[in-house]
Design an enzyme around this catalytic site. Structure first.
Site, PDB file in Angstrom:
ATOM      1  CD  GLU A 249       0.878   1.651   0.689  1.00  0.00           C
ATOM      2  OE1 GLU A 249       1.816   1.187   1.357  1.00  0.00           O
ATOM      3  OE2 GLU A 249      -0.054   2.307   1.194  1.00  0.00           O
ATOM      4  CE  LYS A 265       2.212   4.139   8.007  1.00  0.00           C
ATOM      5  NZ  LYS A 265       0.847   4.543   8.351  1.00  0.00           N
TER       6      LYS A 265
END
Length: 459
Positions: A249, A265
Site C-alpha cells: 500500500e 480497503k
C-alpha cells in the site's frame, strides 16, 4: 556545472544481492519493489552511510510545527545542495520512517511509550538504483561524495554474488497473539458499541504476533519476500533493530507538486486453483460491505488532501479497483491533488499521517478508541517508510505486512476495519488471512508459527 556521478552496474532482476554487499555499512536501507517475485515493481533503491540523521532520539519537539521547521531546514539543504535528475525517481536525499506512535503524538498529543524512535530520517548522498523496466542498474552519487569513496563503493558492488549470511535465522519459540479469539471478541464488541453509539463509523482493530528468534533478520526478510512480494517492501537495519516490510500500500507520492494516495480497503485470500481464485476476486469486487469501507476511507483521505491541496484539484481517479498480490486480492482506490503554493510535500505527508485506511473514520476518534482498546503498541506497523529527494520527489508506504526485530524478538501485526455490519468471525479470519502466509514462511525457518487452537482451527 556539477552533475550526478553515475556508474553502470550489471542488471539483476533480483537486486537483493546488491543490498547484501553493503548491508554491513551503517544504517543500510533496501526499498524493494520485489520485482523478482512480482510484475508490479519497477524501482529498487539501496543505500547506506547517511551523512546526517535526525530522529526522536536527537530532536526535542513538542508539536507538529516544531518538527516541521526542523525537518524543513534539512530538506531545504537537500534542495540547495543536492542535484536532481528529472528522469530518476530519487537522486539522493532523505529516507526514513514515521511510526504509528508518532501519529499518536501528532493527532492525540499522547506521550510515546515506544521501543523504537518514533521517527527517523537519514540523508543519503549515494545509492544503487535498479530500473526493472529498462533493465538497468547504476551506482549514483551526489558530487559531494569523494572520488575515493565512489571507487571503493564501486569495487564493493562489483562481486555482486555476496556470500550468504553465517547467522541463519530461525524461530526459537512459537508466535503468540496479543488478541486470541476470546480477547479479540471482547475488543470487537467494544468497537461495535462505539460505532452503535455514533462515536465513529469505522475502527481498524489489529492483533500483534510475537516470537523469539536467533540469527540474521535479513534471512527472514528474504523468506518473507519470496512468499509475499509487494511493490512497497523495505528492509531497514538500525543495528539494534531491523524493520521488515512487505507492504502493498502506498500512502502518499509526490512529483512536480502532484500528490497521489492509494488506500486499500477490502481483502480476500488467493487460491492456487484458478477458478476458485477468480471467484474469490469477483466476490470481493461485489461485496457491498468492502466497497462501503473503501469509499468511507476515500472520503477521509479527500479531507486530508484538502489541508494541503487546491480544493478543485482533488479527484478520485479510481474507486475500488481490484488489485491482486501474491497472497491476497485487494480493493484499491486512487485520489490525486495539486499542492497549494505555501505547502510542502512533507507537510502533506504529515497531514495524511497516519493513513486513514489503518485508523478508521473519523480519524481522531478512531485513534482514541484504538489507543484505549488495543493491548499492544503498533510500533512501525501502520506507520510509514518514505523517501524524499530534491524538488519534492517523494513516495511512501503504509507499513502493513510488517515486522520489527529487536532484542531477539520478532513482532508482526494484522488488522481489519470494523464497521456497523461487521461479523466477528469474518473479521477474525481476515486478520489471519493477512498474516498467515507470512507466519508460515517464517515457520519454515524454525518452529511452527503459532500453537493456540484459535489459529489452528479457523472460527
Amino acid at each position: 556545472m556539477a552533475s550526478l556521478c553515475r556508474i553502470p552496474l550489471p542488471y539483476r532482476r533480483d537486486s537483493s544481492s546488491y543490498f547484501a554487499a553493503v548491508k554491513h555499512l551503517p544504517l543500510p536501507v533496501y526499498l524493494d519493489s520485489a520485482a523478482d517475485h512480482s510484475d508490479r515493481g519497477r524501482w529498487d533503491i539501496i543505500c547506506a552511510e547517511p551523512e546526517e540523521v535526525i530522529s526522536s532520539k536527537t530532536i526535542d519537539y513538542s508539536d507538529k510545527d516544531t518538527l516541521s521547521i526542523r525537518i524543513a531546514s534539512t530538506l531545504k539543504r537537500i534542495d540547495r545542495d543536492y542535484i536532481d535528475s528529472p528522469t530518476l525517481p530519487f537522486s539522493g536525499g532523505a529516507i526514513g520512517y514515521l511510526s504509528y506512535e508518532f501519529g499518536e503524538e501528532l493527532q492525540l498529543g499522547l506521550s510515546p511509550n515506544a521501543q523504537i524512535p518514533t521517527f527517523h530520517i537519514a540523508i543519503y548522498p549515494w545509492f544503487v538504483l535498479v530500473d526493472h523496466h529498462q533493465q538497468r542498474c547504476e551506482l549514483i552519487a551526489q558530487p559531494s561524495l569523494s572520488q575515493v569513496r565512489l571507487t571503493e563503493l564501486s569495487a564493493l558492488l562489483t562481486p555482486i554474488d555476496a556470500p550468504p549470511s553465517a547467522r541463519k535465522f530461525r524461530l526459537t519459540s512459537p508466535f503468540v497473539s496479543s488478541l486470541k479469539k476470546d480477547d479479540y471478541t471482547k475488543a470487537f464488541n467494544k468497537v461495535k458499541a462505539y460505532i452503535d453509539a455514533g462515536d465513529c463509523y469505522q475502527v481498524n482493530l489489529t492483533r500483534e504476533f510475537t516470537a523469539s528468534y536467533q540469527g540474521d533478520p535479513w534471512q527472514a526478510y528474504l523468506q518473507l519476500r519470496a512468499a509475499a512480494a509487494a511493490p512497497f517492501s523495505a528492509y531497514m537495519d538500525f543495528g539494534d533493530s531491523q524493520f521488515l516490510s512487505l507492504s502493498p500500500e502506498r500512502l502518499l507520492a509526490a512529483q512536480e507538486r502532484q500528490l497521489q494516495t492509494q488506500p486499500i480497503k477490502g481483502t480476500a485470500a488467493r487460491s492456487d486453483d484458478p477458478q476458485e481464485d477468480s471467484a474469490l476476486a469477483t466476490k470481493l469486487q461485489n461485496s457491498a460491505k468492502n466497497r462501503a469501507e473503501n469509499i468511507m476511507i476515500v472520503d477521509l483521505l479527500r479531507n486530508d488532501f484538502s489541508k494541503s491541496c487546491q480544493a478543485e484539484t482533488v479527484v478520485t481517479e479510481a474507486l475500488c479497483e481490484l488489485q491482486s498480490f501474491r497472497t491476497v486480492h485487494h480493493l484499491v482506490s486512487t485520489v490525486t491533488g495539486t499542492l497549494r503554493d505555501e505547502r510542502s510535500e512533507f507537510s502533506a505527508l504529515l497531514d495524511c499521517f497516519p493513513g486513514g485506511s489503518i485508523t478508521g473514520a473519523p480519524k481522531h476518534r478512531a485513534m482514541e478508541i484504538i489507543s484505549e482498546i488495543e493491548p499492544h503498541r503498533r510500533s512501525l506497523y501502520c506507520g510509514s517508510i518514505f523517501y524524499l529527494g530534491p524538488n519534492g520527489k517523494m513516495d511512501s508506504n503504509i507499513a502493513i505486512r510488517s515486522f520489527v526485530c529487536k532484542q531477539q524478538k520478532i513482532t508482526g501485526w494484522a488488522g481489519g476495519g470494523i464497521v456497523a455490519d461487521s461479523v466477528l468471525n469474518e473479521e477474525f479470519i481476515e486478520t489471519e488471512t493477512k498474516i498467515s502466509k507470512l507466519l508460515e514462511a517464517l515457520a519454515d525457518l524454525g518452529l511452527k508459527p503459532i500453537t493456540d487452537s484459535d489459529y489452528a482451527k479457523k472460527p
